[in-house]
Design an enzyme around this catalytic site. Structure first.
Site, PDB file in Angstrom:
ATOM      1  N   CYS A 169       1.014  -1.152  -0.015  1.00 44.64           N
ATOM      2  CA  CYS A 169       0.079   0.086  -0.113  1.00 44.64           C
ATOM      3  C   CYS A 169       0.875   1.234   0.008  1.00 44.64           C
ATOM      4  CB  CYS A 169      -1.085  -0.033   1.174  1.00 44.64           C
ATOM      5  SG  CYS A 169      -2.019   1.417   1.306  1.00 44.64           S
ATOM      6  N   CYS A 218      -0.490   4.059   2.188  1.00 46.38           N
ATOM      7  CA  CYS A 218      -0.417   3.872   3.410  1.00 46.38           C
ATOM      8  C   CYS A 218       1.085   4.280   4.026  1.00 46.38           C
ATOM      9  CB  CYS A 218      -0.468   2.486   3.988  1.00 46.38           C
ATOM     10  SG  CYS A 218      -2.037   1.778   3.153  1.00 46.38           S
ATOM     11  N   ASP A 219       2.158   3.665   3.258  1.00 49.00           N
ATOM     12  CA  ASP A 219       3.235   3.505   3.705  1.00 49.00           C
ATOM     13  C   ASP A 219       4.424   4.494   2.823  1.00 49.00           C
ATOM     14  OD1 ASP A 219       2.748   1.712   5.585  1.00 49.00           O
ATOM     15  OD2 ASP A 219       2.797  -0.056   4.177  1.00 49.00           O
TER      16      ASP A 219
END
Ligand code: NDP
Length: 310
Positions: A134, A137-138
């Site tokens: 992701c 997200c990261d």
């Protein structure tokens, strides 16, 4: 046979949020969390893009809070996996863990999607320590660093262009000499100067040490093996919506995602609603999943009210 007014399947942001709303609407919801309580989010560490947490929030903590919030309003949250579903008529017949039989008046499917991984042991070893599925997200953790993205579809191209805005350099590892992605997405990649495409390449191994990922060993179609140095390794080879159990009755698209009606969470089966990533190939965020969980609970409540007034 247990009778339930509102059965929610899936313990991620969509399921828990549906449980918060359904319990506050006196639907006495029962939620089964399945094998991975907390859902996909728990495969990441800190969540920095969920509104309301100025300094970010630990992913497990966020999920625990959502669960506890639903429980505070009386939601019955249980461990267990739905193993069989018969949605041919209402009430729906659901079996949990192969033995517990349930009759559900309404059903909210929030079973999520699972990111596909390559299946390499080294990839598993560094999951959460440089390996991620992701970028949204990261990606932030790799600002000004070099990263790699595997895949040649829309997801990979989207991840690569997103990461290119944060990172120093993005390698795209593409196993053929063409992209699968849409033309528009390909053009965005070609127009991004800090993306380098490594055509005809497969990942042999993710390299790393105690600090996490340090590189990737690649093999070209002609047999040449070479290493690249990166701090992050992102999977962009697709997701698998967890909808098989319901696909006999509920309409799905060509990629297996449940089809919902317009802006609602209604499926083609009256009384069955779908929320979160199982019906969303596009946004796939905790916040969008939570929002659709809210809508599913409201849709279920309205459905039951209409049935009562008929
Ligand atoms: P896709 O299935 O479209 O693409 C997967 C990509 O990963 C392909 O390039 C495939 O290669 C590659 N791949 C698969 N397995 C491996 C492997 N083991 N090793 C190396 N490479 C591999 O998945 P997406 O998630 O990209 O897209 C799914 C759907 O969602 C599509 O319909 C897409 O259009 C849509 N989508 C739309 C977006 C948007 O509109 N903004 C954003 C993201 C997705 P190969 O081509 O060789 O098979």
């Amino acid at each position: 046979m247990e009778k339930i007014r509102c059965l929610i399947i899936g313990g991620g942001p969509a399921g828990y949020t549906a449980a918060v709303y359904a319990s506050r609407s006196s639907l006495a919801p029962v939620l089964y969390e399945g094998m991975e309580p907390g859902g996909q989010l728990t495969t990441t560490t800190v969540v920095e893009n969920y509104p309301g947490f100025k300094d970010g929030v630990d992913a497990n903590e966020l999920m625990n809070q959502m669960r506890a919030q639903a429980q505070r309003f009386g939601a019955d949250i249980r461990r267990g996996t739905v193993t069989k579903a018969d949605l041919s008529q209402r009430p729906f017949q659901i079996t949990v863990d192969g033995e517990h039989e349930i009759e559900a008046e309404t059903l909210i499917i929030a079973t999520g999607a699972t990111a596909k991984y390559l299946g390499l042991p080294s990839e598993t070893r560094f999951r959460g320590a440089g390996v991620s599925a992701c970028a949204t997200c990261d990606g932030f953790f790799y600002r000004r660093k070099d990263v790699a993205v595997v895949g040649g579809g829309d997801s990979a191209c989207e991840e690569a262009t997103y990461l290119a805005g944060l990172c120093n350099k993005v390698y795209m590892i593409v196993r053929r000499d063409v992209f699968r992605a849409s033309k528009a997405m390909q053009e965005r990649v070609f127009a991004t100067p800090n993306i380098e495409i490594l055509w005809n390449c497969n990942t042999q191994e993710v390299l790393g040490d105690d600090t996490g990922v340090t590189g990737v060993r690649l093999v070209r179609k002609n047999g040449e093996v070479f290493d690249i140095k990166v701090d992050g390794f992102f999977l962009g080879i697709g997701h698998h919506p967890n909808a098989e159990l319901f696909a006999t009755w509920v309409q799905t698209d060509e990629n297996g995602y449940i089809v919902t009606e317009g802006k609602t969470t209604k499926t083609n089966v009256e009384g069955v609603f779908a929320a979160g990533d199982v019906q969303d190939p596009k946004y796939r965020q905790a916040i969008t999943a939570a929002a659709s969980g809210c809508r599913a609970a409201l849709d279920a409540e309205r459905f039951l009210l209409e049935k009562k007034n008929q």
